[in-house]
Design a protein around this motif. Structure first.
Motif, PDB file in Angstrom:
ATOM      1  N   ASP A   1       0.824  -1.208   0.000  1.00  0.00           N
ATOM      2  CA  ASP A   1       0.000   0.000   0.000  1.00  0.00           C
ATOM      3  C   ASP A   1       0.858   1.258   0.000  1.00  0.00           C
ATOM      4  O   ASP A   1       0.593   2.208  -0.737  1.00  0.00           O
ATOM      5  CB  ASP A   1      -0.947   0.014   1.207  1.00  0.00           C
ATOM      6  N   GLY A   2       1.900   1.258   0.817  1.00  0.00           N
ATOM      7  CA  GLY A   2       2.797   2.414   0.855  1.00  0.00           C
ATOM      8  C   GLY A   2       3.562   2.592  -0.436  1.00  0.00           C
ATOM      9  O   GLY A   2       3.721   3.705  -0.933  1.00  0.00           O
TER      10      GLY A   2
ATOM     11  N   LYS B   1       2.655   1.653  -3.356  1.00  0.00           N
ATOM     12  CA  LYS B   1       1.689   2.080  -4.391  1.00  0.00           C
ATOM     13  C   LYS B   1       1.585   3.603  -4.417  1.00  0.00           C
ATOM     14  O   LYS B   1       1.471   4.211  -5.486  1.00  0.00           O
ATOM     15  CB  LYS B   1       0.326   1.436  -4.120  1.00  0.00           C
ATOM     16  N   LYS B   2       1.645   4.240  -3.253  1.00  0.00           N
ATOM     17  CA  LYS B   2       1.571   5.706  -3.194  1.00  0.00           C
ATOM     18  C   LYS B   2       2.769   6.348  -3.892  1.00  0.00           C
ATOM     19  O   LYS B   2       2.636   7.378  -4.539  1.00  0.00           O
ATOM     20  CB  LYS B   2       1.469   6.169  -1.746  1.00  0.00           C
TER      21      LYS B   2
ATOM     22  N   ASP C   1       2.127   5.957  -7.585  1.00  0.00           N
ATOM     23  CA  ASP C   1       1.131   6.940  -8.020  1.00  0.00           C
ATOM     24  C   ASP C   1       1.767   8.317  -8.197  1.00  0.00           C
ATOM     25  O   ASP C   1       1.478   9.025  -9.162  1.00  0.00           O
ATOM     26  CB  ASP C   1      -0.022   7.020  -7.016  1.00  0.00           C
TER      27      ASP C   1
ATOM     28  N   ALA D   1       5.782  11.602  -0.840  1.00  0.00           N
ATOM     29  CA  ALA D   1       5.341  10.201  -0.914  1.00  0.00           C
ATOM     30  C   ALA D   1       6.448   9.267  -0.428  1.00  0.00           C
ATOM     31  O   ALA D   1       6.189   8.310   0.311  1.00  0.00           O
ATOM     32  CB  ALA D   1       4.920   9.848  -2.334  1.00  0.00           C
TER      33      ALA D   1
ATOM     34  N   THR E   1       6.786   9.697   3.435  1.00  0.00           N
ATOM     35  CA  THR E   1       5.633   9.107   4.122  1.00  0.00           C
ATOM     36  C   THR E   1       5.740   7.587   4.108  1.00  0.00           C
ATOM     37  O   THR E   1       5.473   6.921   5.118  1.00  0.00           O
ATOM     38  CB  THR E   1       4.319   9.567   3.468  1.00  0.00           C
ATOM     39  N   PHE E   2       6.118   7.027   2.971  1.00  0.00           N
ATOM     40  CA  PHE E   2       6.299   5.583   2.843  1.00  0.00           C
ATOM     41  C   PHE E   2       7.352   5.090   3.838  1.00  0.00           C
ATOM     42  O   PHE E   2       7.122   4.136   4.584  1.00  0.00           O
ATOM     43  CB  PHE E   2       6.697   5.239   1.413  1.00  0.00           C
TER      44      PHE E   2
ATOM     45  N   SER F   1       2.002  14.298   8.810  1.00  0.00           N
ATOM     46  CA  SER F   1       1.577  14.726   7.477  1.00  0.00           C
ATOM     47  C   SER F   1       1.446  16.240   7.438  1.00  0.00           C
ATOM     48  O   SER F   1       0.887  16.846   8.351  1.00  0.00           O
ATOM     49  CB  SER F   1       0.242  14.051   7.153  1.00  0.00           C
TER      50      SER F   1
END
Length: 184
Positions: free
Chosen positions: A36-37, A39-40, A43, A68, A71-72, A102
């Protein structure tokens, strides 16, 4: 009765940054946490429309990609390391009233506090180190260490060279080594 022992990491992975700083990453990821991380990040890269030359990107595109990535990475760290690595403080009257992982959350909170502003107090790292961290974590959690290092049995064989092998001789009667030689 069949028995099989499954092992997993229980100690955090440690990234040493210079002589004194360390970031601790969780021992194992569970479920889709890694995917999921990651994937960000994918993206964010897609939004950049396939650019491979980072110098051709706008500052806003680069900020989005780096946010991104950070954050990952923070999502895979222990809470203590994540708090040091990625932190946005809401400041009012010179004092911190709240902190967030964030920028968007910090901005939203600051909007509800009269006279507040947001300061990025995240750990500063050169882009090169940030990228190396990302690659290391991808290898660590993405299964890179479990890949075989030799050729797979399904690999194709090398192609045959065209033509017949020859036994050509050199026209030179002496050695023509150039090691250590300089142009004069």
């Amino acid at each position: 009765m069949a028995e099989k022992l499954f092992s997993f990491n229980t100690q955090p992975h440690v990234a040493k940054l210079g002589d004194s700083a360390e970031l601790h990453f969780i021992p194992e990821v569970f479920g889709d946490q890694f995917l999921d991380g990651y994937k960000k990040i994918q993206d964010a890269r897609e939004k950049i429309s396939g650019q491979t030359d980072l110098t051709a990107l706008s500052s806003e595109e680069l900020r989005s990609l780096y946010a991104a990535m950070r954050t990952f990475l923070a999502g895979l760290m222990t809470p203590e390391s994540a708090a040091e690595f990625l932190r946005f403080e809401v400041i009012k009257g010179g004092k911190t009233v709240a902190d967030f992982r964030s920028r968007d959350e910090a901005d939203a909170h600051a909007a509800t506090v009269t006279g507040a502003r947001v300061e990025d107090k995240s750990m500063r790292l050169p882009d090169r180190v940030l990228t190396e961290l990302l690659e290391w974590v991808t290898e660590l959690y993405g299964g890179g260490d479990s890949r075989p290092t030799g050729p797979s049995s399904g690999s194709s064989r090398a192609s045959r060279r065209a033509g017949a092998p020859s036994k050509a001789s050199s026209r030179s009667k002496g050695s023509t080594s150039t090691r250590g030689a300089s142009a004069r």
